[in-house]
Write a protein that holds these residues in place. Structure first.
Motif, PDB file in Angstrom:
ATOM      1  N   PHE A  24      55.087  23.818  35.083  1.00 26.94           N
ATOM      2  CA  PHE A  24      55.968  24.345  34.050  1.00 26.94           C
ATOM      3  C   PHE A  24      57.219  23.487  33.922  1.00 26.94           C
ATOM      4  N   LEU A  25      57.780  23.076  35.057  1.00 26.32           N
ATOM      5  CA  LEU A  25      58.974  22.239  35.054  1.00 26.32           C
ATOM      6  C   LEU A  25      58.701  20.905  34.365  1.00 26.32           C
ATOM      7  N   THR A  26      57.557  20.295  34.683  1.00 20.53           N
ATOM      8  CA  THR A  26      57.203  19.018  34.056  1.00 20.53           C
ATOM      9  C   THR A  26      57.063  19.170  32.548  1.00 20.53           C
ATOM     10  N   THR A  27      56.463  20.271  32.131  1.00 23.64           N
ATOM     11  CA  THR A  27      56.319  20.531  30.692  1.00 23.64           C
ATOM     12  C   THR A  27      57.676  20.643  30.016  1.00 23.64           C
ATOM     13  N   LEU A  28      58.595  21.373  30.637  1.00 18.61           N
ATOM     14  CA  LEU A  28      59.929  21.532  30.067  1.00 18.61           C
ATOM     15  C   LEU A  28      60.646  20.187  29.964  1.00 18.61           C
ATOM     16  N   ILE A  29      60.518  19.357  30.998  1.00 22.16           N
ATOM     17  CA  ILE A  29      61.194  18.064  31.001  1.00 22.16           C
ATOM     18  C   ILE A  29      60.655  17.168  29.893  1.00 22.16           C
ATOM     19  N   PHE A  30      59.340  17.155  29.717  1.00 24.53           N
ATOM     20  CA  PHE A  30      58.774  16.343  28.645  1.00 24.53           C
ATOM     21  C   PHE A  30      59.164  16.900  27.277  1.00 24.53           C
ATOM     22  N   ASN A  31      59.259  18.210  27.167  1.00 28.46           N
ATOM     23  CA  ASN A  31      59.723  18.800  25.908  1.00 28.46           C
ATOM     24  C   ASN A  31      61.152  18.350  25.586  1.00 28.46           C
ATOM     25  N   ASN A  32      61.987  18.264  26.620  1.00 30.27           N
ATOM     26  CA  ASN A  32      63.365  17.820  26.415  1.00 30.27           C
ATOM     27  C   ASN A  32      63.451  16.335  26.071  1.00 30.27           C
ATOM     28  N   SER A  33      62.361  15.603  26.300  1.00 32.66           N
ATOM     29  CA  SER A  33      62.345  14.169  26.015  1.00 32.66           C
ATOM     30  C   SER A  33      61.857  13.850  24.608  1.00 32.66           C
ATOM     31  N   ILE A  34      61.248  14.823  23.959  1.00 33.49           N
ATOM     32  CA  ILE A  34      60.602  14.546  22.675  1.00 33.49           C
ATOM     33  C   ILE A  34      61.598  14.103  21.612  1.00 33.49           C
ATOM     34  N   THR A  67      72.027  18.539  29.834  1.00 34.67           N
ATOM     35  CA  THR A  67      72.486  19.765  29.175  1.00 34.67           C
ATOM     36  C   THR A  67      71.340  20.730  28.885  1.00 34.67           C
ATOM     37  N   ALA A  68      70.121  20.376  29.283  1.00 35.40           N
ATOM     38  CA  ALA A  68      68.964  21.237  28.977  1.00 35.40           C
ATOM     39  C   ALA A  68      69.196  22.649  29.491  1.00 35.40           C
ATOM     40  N   SER A  69      68.830  23.611  28.674  1.00 38.28           N
ATOM     41  CA  SER A  69      69.127  25.007  28.978  1.00 38.28           C
ATOM     42  C   SER A  69      67.885  25.756  29.444  1.00 38.28           C
ATOM     43  N   GLN A  70      68.066  26.569  30.459  1.00 39.50           N
ATOM     44  CA  GLN A  70      67.022  27.507  30.871  1.00 39.50           C
ATOM     45  C   GLN A  70      67.610  28.908  31.042  1.00 39.50           C
ATOM     46  N   GLU A  71      68.776  29.106  30.428  1.00 37.05           N
ATOM     47  CA  GLU A  71      69.462  30.391  30.569  1.00 37.05           C
ATOM     48  C   GLU A  71      68.667  31.544  29.950  1.00 37.05           C
ATOM     49  N   ARG A 106      68.845  21.425  35.855  1.00 37.45           N
ATOM     50  CA  ARG A 106      69.343  20.153  35.338  1.00 37.45           C
ATOM     51  C   ARG A 106      69.158  19.038  36.361  1.00 37.45           C
ATOM     52  N   PHE A 107      69.282  19.378  37.645  1.00 40.23           N
ATOM     53  CA  PHE A 107      69.023  18.379  38.689  1.00 40.23           C
ATOM     54  C   PHE A 107      67.602  17.840  38.581  1.00 40.23           C
ATOM     55  N   TRP A 108      66.623  18.730  38.461  1.00 42.90           N
ATOM     56  CA  TRP A 108      65.238  18.279  38.371  1.00 42.90           C
ATOM     57  C   TRP A 108      64.971  17.550  37.054  1.00 42.90           C
ATOM     58  N   ASN A 109      65.641  17.959  35.988  1.00 41.26           N
ATOM     59  CA  ASN A 109      65.523  17.225  34.731  1.00 41.26           C
ATOM     60  C   ASN A 109      65.922  15.767  34.904  1.00 41.26           C
ATOM     61  N   LEU A 110      67.061  15.554  35.548  1.00 42.86           N
ATOM     62  CA  LEU A 110      67.546  14.186  35.743  1.00 42.86           C
ATOM     63  C   LEU A 110      66.707  13.426  36.762  1.00 42.86           C
ATOM     64  N   ALA A 111      66.297  14.114  37.833  1.00 46.62           N
ATOM     65  CA  ALA A 111      65.514  13.448  38.873  1.00 46.62           C
ATOM     66  C   ALA A 111      64.179  12.938  38.335  1.00 46.62           C
ATOM     67  N   VAL A 112      63.541  13.726  37.479  1.00 48.85           N
ATOM     68  CA  VAL A 112      62.257  13.322  36.905  1.00 48.85           C
ATOM     69  C   VAL A 112      62.457  12.474  35.658  1.00 48.85           C
ATOM     70  N   GLY A 113      63.514  12.779  34.887  1.00 43.94           N
ATOM     71  CA  GLY A 113      63.694  12.120  33.603  1.00 43.94           C
ATOM     72  C   GLY A 113      64.239  10.712  33.673  1.00 43.94           C
ATOM     73  N   LEU A 114      65.124  10.411  34.623  1.00 42.75           N
ATOM     74  CA  LEU A 114      65.737   9.089  34.667  1.00 42.75           C
ATOM     75  C   LEU A 114      64.719   7.960  34.826  1.00 42.75           C
ATOM     76  N   PRO A 115      63.678   8.114  35.654  1.00 43.85           N
ATOM     77  CA  PRO A 115      62.654   7.062  35.679  1.00 43.85           C
ATOM     78  C   PRO A 115      61.948   6.875  34.326  1.00 43.85           C
ATOM     79  N   ILE A 116      61.770   7.977  33.584  1.00 44.17           N
ATOM     80  CA  ILE A 116      61.178   7.872  32.246  1.00 44.17           C
ATOM     81  C   ILE A 116      62.099   7.066  31.334  1.00 44.17           C
ATOM     82  N   ARG A 117      63.388   7.346  31.414  1.00 41.60           N
ATOM     83  CA  ARG A 117      64.342   6.602  30.597  1.00 41.60           C
ATOM     84  C   ARG A 117      64.340   5.126  30.969  1.00 41.60           C
ATOM     85  N   ALA A 118      64.268   4.826  32.272  1.00 41.87           N
ATOM     86  CA  ALA A 118      64.226   3.428  32.697  1.00 41.87           C
ATOM     87  C   ALA A 118      63.012   2.711  32.113  1.00 41.87           C
ATOM     88  N   LEU A 119      61.878   3.411  32.051  1.00 39.02           N
ATOM     89  CA  LEU A 119      60.673   2.830  31.461  1.00 39.02           C
ATOM     90  C   LEU A 119      60.873   2.565  29.973  1.00 39.02           C
TER      91      LEU A 119
END
Length: 256
Positions: A24-34, A67-71, A106-119
């Motif tokens: 679920f977390l991975t799905t949310l992170i990719f959604n935030n990347s779209i 800034t991704a929200s899960q509130e 947000r920590f997990w968003n950045l931890a998983v997302g930053l390598p995607i951004r680097a790519l």
């Protein structure tokens, strides 16, 4: 100091709990990347050679994840499912848990997302993002996280009155995408529209840090942007405090 220790403990616990929802977390992170991916592809194709646009969307990746929200899950669903009753029995304000769960997410968003951004940056090439501009953007990014949380928290508190708070938060998210510089960088808007969008809270939550990081703003514009961020943070903080005070009385009146 006690509040800080409590927040840190809740954040650590929530970060570990997210590991149990990895898919679920991975799905949310990719959604935030779209949105940044589509924006980068669309606007670089429409305006070839404009490195400012590419730099903007590469910076927007980080802003989106930070800034991704899960509130909706930690606040709205806690109200609907009755978890708020347990929070009210704890010797601290329920917002502490909401803040901690947001920080962990947000920590997990950045931890998983930053390598995607680097790519993506490796594929797009050097787009002129400098260390100096990135450092200048850090305070704006922190304030964007705070403003976005206060804004979303306020929307989620509508669950104390309404059964369709999800629709309200969806509208709030759509407004941020449209007027915050996510769908269209504000620098591409007509001057009259851009002046209005600059004063709205949505830029303070999304586009402003990316504008600083991509070197689009003068020093005076940066100072003005910080002033807008500070003003909106105070405004949404006051609104959420009022919504909580009045809403919790309504919540108790109907039996929790």
């Amino acid at each position: 100091m006690r509040w800080t220790r409590l927040l840190a403990a809740y954040t650590r616990r929530s970060a570990l709990e997210w590991l149990g929802y990895r898919s679920f977390l991975t799905t949310l992170i990719f959604n935030n990347s779209i949105a940044p991916v589509l924006g980068l592809a669309l606007w670089t194709a429409a305006l070839p050679g404009e490195t400012d646009i590419s730099a903007y969307f590469l910076a927007l990746f980080v802003v989106q994840w930070a800034t991704a929200s899960q509130e909706y899950y930690s606040v709205t669903m806690a109200i609907y499912e009755g978890d708020l009753n347990d929070d009210l029995l704890r010797p601290h304000a329920p917002i502490v848990r909401a803040i901690a769960e947001g920080l962990a997410y947000r920590f997990w968003n950045l931890a998983v997302g930053l390598p995607i951004r680097a790519l993506v940056e490796a594929i797009a090439g050097d787009q002129g993002l400098t260390g100096g501009n990135l450092l200048r953007a850090l305070p704006a990014l922190v304030l964007a996280v705070a403003v976005h949380f206060a804004y979303t928290y306020s929307l989620c508190l509508s669950a104390l009155w309404f059964q369709q708070a999800g629709a309200i938060t969806d509208i709030g998210t759509t407004l941020t995408v449209l007027f915050g510089g996510i769908a269209v960088p504000l620098m591409l808007l007509p001057e009259s529209v851009r002046r209005i969008a600059t004063a709205l809270p949505f830029r303070a939550m999304a586009g402003f840090p990316a504008e600083i990081a991509s070197g689009q703003l003068t020093n005076a514009e940066v100072v003005a942007g910080y002033a807008w961020q500070g003003g909106w943070l105070l405004a949404f903080g006051a609104i959420s405090a009022w919504l909580w005070r009045t809403g919790i009385r309504h919540y108790a009146a109907i039996g929790g």
